[in-house]
Design an enzyme around this catalytic site. Sequence first.
Site, PDB file in Angstrom:
ATOM      1  N   TYR A  14      -2.285  -0.842  10.697  1.00 49.02           N
ATOM      2  CA  TYR A  14      -2.391  -1.271   9.293  1.00 49.02           C
ATOM      3  C   TYR A  14      -1.161  -0.856   8.491  1.00 49.02           C
ATOM      4  O   TYR A  14      -0.576  -1.663   7.766  1.00 49.02           O
ATOM      5  CB  TYR A  14      -3.659  -0.673   8.682  1.00 49.02           C
ATOM      6  CG  TYR A  14      -3.833  -0.892   7.196  1.00 49.02           C
ATOM      7  CD1 TYR A  14      -4.400  -2.071   6.711  1.00 49.02           C
ATOM      8  CD2 TYR A  14      -3.449   0.080   6.266  1.00 49.02           C
ATOM      9  CE1 TYR A  14      -4.572  -2.270   5.338  1.00 49.02           C
ATOM     10  CE2 TYR A  14      -3.620  -0.111   4.900  1.00 49.02           C
ATOM     11  CZ  TYR A  14      -4.190  -1.278   4.441  1.00 49.02           C
ATOM     12  OH  TYR A  14      -4.362  -1.476   3.092  1.00 49.02           O
ATOM     13  N   SER A  26       0.843  -1.206   0.000  1.00 47.63           N
ATOM     14  CA  SER A  26       0.000   0.000   0.000  1.00 47.63           C
ATOM     15  C   SER A  26       0.872   1.247   0.000  1.00 47.63           C
ATOM     16  O   SER A  26       2.020   1.220   0.463  1.00 47.63           O
ATOM     17  CB  SER A  26      -0.874   0.015   1.255  1.00 47.63           C
ATOM     18  OG  SER A  26      -1.551   1.250   1.376  1.00 47.63           O
TER      19      SER A  26
HETATM   20  P1  NAD Z   1     -11.753  -5.757  -0.395  1.00 50.02           P
HETATM   21  O1  NAD Z   1     -12.490  -5.628   0.872  1.00 50.02           O
HETATM   22  O2  NAD Z   1     -12.556  -5.851  -1.636  1.00 50.02           O
HETATM   23  O3  NAD Z   1     -10.772  -6.986  -0.368  1.00 50.02           O
HETATM   24  C1  NAD Z   1     -10.149  -7.438   0.810  1.00 50.02           C
HETATM   25  C2  NAD Z   1     -10.460  -8.897   0.936  1.00 50.02           C
HETATM   26  O4  NAD Z   1      -9.708  -9.439   1.997  1.00 50.02           O
HETATM   27  C3  NAD Z   1     -11.912  -9.185   1.274  1.00 50.02           C
HETATM   28  O5  NAD Z   1     -12.694  -9.325   0.124  1.00 50.02           O
HETATM   29  C4  NAD Z   1     -11.809 -10.495   2.056  1.00 50.02           C
HETATM   30  O6  NAD Z   1     -12.185 -11.581   1.240  1.00 50.02           O
HETATM   31  C5  NAD Z   1     -10.347 -10.618   2.381  1.00 50.02           C
HETATM   32  N1  NAD Z   1     -10.188 -10.855   3.817  1.00 50.02           N
HETATM   33  C6  NAD Z   1     -10.221  -9.959   4.819  1.00 50.02           C
HETATM   34  N2  NAD Z   1     -10.071 -10.582   6.000  1.00 50.02           N
HETATM   35  C7  NAD Z   1      -9.934 -11.913   5.713  1.00 50.02           C
HETATM   36  C8  NAD Z   1      -9.752 -13.077   6.507  1.00 50.02           C
HETATM   37  N3  NAD Z   1      -9.661 -13.009   7.832  1.00 50.02           N
HETATM   38  N4  NAD Z   1      -9.688 -14.278   5.880  1.00 50.02           N
HETATM   39  C9  NAD Z   1      -9.780 -14.362   4.538  1.00 50.02           C
HETATM   40  N5  NAD Z   1      -9.946 -13.285   3.740  1.00 50.02           N
HETATM   41  C10 NAD Z   1     -10.016 -12.089   4.331  1.00 50.02           C
HETATM   42  O7  NAD Z   1     -10.765  -4.499  -0.446  1.00 50.02           O
HETATM   43  P2  NAD Z   1      -9.495  -4.197  -1.382  1.00 50.02           P
HETATM   44  O8  NAD Z   1      -9.237  -2.757  -1.188  1.00 50.02           O
HETATM   45  O9  NAD Z   1      -9.670  -4.741  -2.733  1.00 50.02           O
HETATM   46  O10 NAD Z   1      -8.321  -4.959  -0.634  1.00 50.02           O
HETATM   47  C11 NAD Z   1      -7.376  -5.766  -1.273  1.00 50.02           C
HETATM   48  C12 NAD Z   1      -5.985  -5.449  -0.774  1.00 50.02           C
HETATM   49  O11 NAD Z   1      -5.624  -4.143  -1.205  1.00 50.02           O
HETATM   50  C13 NAD Z   1      -5.818  -5.445   0.743  1.00 50.02           C
HETATM   51  O12 NAD Z   1      -4.617  -6.095   1.087  1.00 50.02           O
HETATM   52  C14 NAD Z   1      -5.722  -3.974   1.078  1.00 50.02           C
HETATM   53  O13 NAD Z   1      -4.989  -3.770   2.263  1.00 50.02           O
HETATM   54  C15 NAD Z   1      -4.993  -3.476  -0.146  1.00 50.02           C
HETATM   55  N6  NAD Z   1      -5.077  -2.030  -0.374  1.00 50.02           N
HETATM   56  C16 NAD Z   1      -6.274  -1.430  -0.595  1.00 50.02           C
HETATM   57  C17 NAD Z   1      -6.322  -0.058  -0.795  1.00 50.02           C
HETATM   58  C18 NAD Z   1      -7.622   0.663  -1.032  1.00 50.02           C
HETATM   59  O14 NAD Z   1      -7.629   1.900  -1.013  1.00 50.02           O
HETATM   60  N7  NAD Z   1      -8.720  -0.021  -1.243  1.00 50.02           N
HETATM   61  C19 NAD Z   1      -5.141   0.686  -0.798  1.00 50.02           C
HETATM   62  C20 NAD Z   1      -3.932   0.034  -0.581  1.00 50.02           C
HETATM   63  C21 NAD Z   1      -3.908  -1.336  -0.356  1.00 50.02           C
END
Ligand code: NAD
Length: 297
Positions: free
Chosen positions: A202, A189
């Site tokens: 986080y 991230s």
């Molecule tokens: P999202 O909520 O769509 O995806 C995150 C997924 O993590 C969930 O769908 C869930 O299935 C899974 N998850 C969470 N806890 C879990 C558990 N205990 N067991 C199994 N699965 C679990 O959101 P996203 O933003 O697409 O997230 C994907 C990745 O991107 C994450 O690692 C997040 O930290 C990272 N990220 C997101 C952003 C943003 O702005 N959305 C920015 C930087 C990094």
Amino acid sequence: MKKKDANINPRTKYYHEKYPRQRQPYPGLDAKMRPVPDCGEESYVGSNRLAGRRALITGGDSGIGRAAAIAYAREGADVAISYLPSEERDARDTARYIEQAGRRAVLIPGDIGDEDFCQRLVTRAHKGLGGLDIIVMNAGYQQYSKDITKLTTDQLVRTFAINVFAMFWMARAAVPLLKPGASIITTSSIQAYQPGKDLVDYASTKAAIVAFTRALAKQLAPRGIRVNSVAPGPIWTALQVAGGRATDSIPEFGMDTPLGRAGQPVELAAVYVLLASDASSYTTAEVYGVTGGNHTM
Ligand code: NAD
Ligand code: MG
């Protein structure tokens, strides 16, 4: 006839208005978001860049993971996705897109904060797909907390277990199964580089993911296995509306980036494809930022 301008302004290419205030219980569903995130369902076009490969994507039900899953399938890969049982609805939607691309979808619900499940997840994906070539460690947990004196040990341990320990547990199970040419991709991230004051736990896990990626890449290079990371900026996903940030800050989400808007998950798809594919055969131990301009270094 006047030639149509092929340039598309990145500031206005996707949703760039204020977002409606909204909140869902963790982990949230794409299907219930307003507007629904764009994971490339209608737009991603593949060109066989992952033909015959087999990928496991954690958190592949929604958001960035779903965008990668749809893209991988349209590039010719079979895809296993992991997710939490409460996300079955999003997971089935993603599976439908994988199957519509003519590829196999394997659904594996469970909590990756559990060591035994991580082991089973890798084994089931490997069995279900008949092998494993690509692992996208993308699942993540983010709950904002404004005051470190109120950050509970439960949340701290959970954030590290899901975001960091799970990667170790999965890698330990997967590495013996991987062949030269395999690719591991983590999701770090912008928070690893420019941590926000409400995301101390986080952001610390995301910095750990960068170190994990680089160290593991060096450890696995002699075996011909590449390890890289994608570092997203603010992306419109369920994570953000399920406790990832204060509800008050949802409307302006992403507007403070140089490009002036949050990104959509589909805008990361091409990078996950590139890092998985043989086209990036000389790229390992790298972090690819997709941040809307708030660069990672
Ligand atoms: P999202 O909520 O769509 O995806 C995150 C997924 O993590 C969930 O769908 C869930 O299935 C899974 N998850 C969470 N806890 C879990 C558990 N205990 N067991 C199994 N699965 C679990 O959101 P996203 O933003 O697409 O997230 C994907 C990745 O991107 C994450 O690692 C997040 O930290 C990272 N990220 C997101 C952003 C943003 O702005 N959305 C920015 C930087 C990094
Ligand atoms: Mg989800």
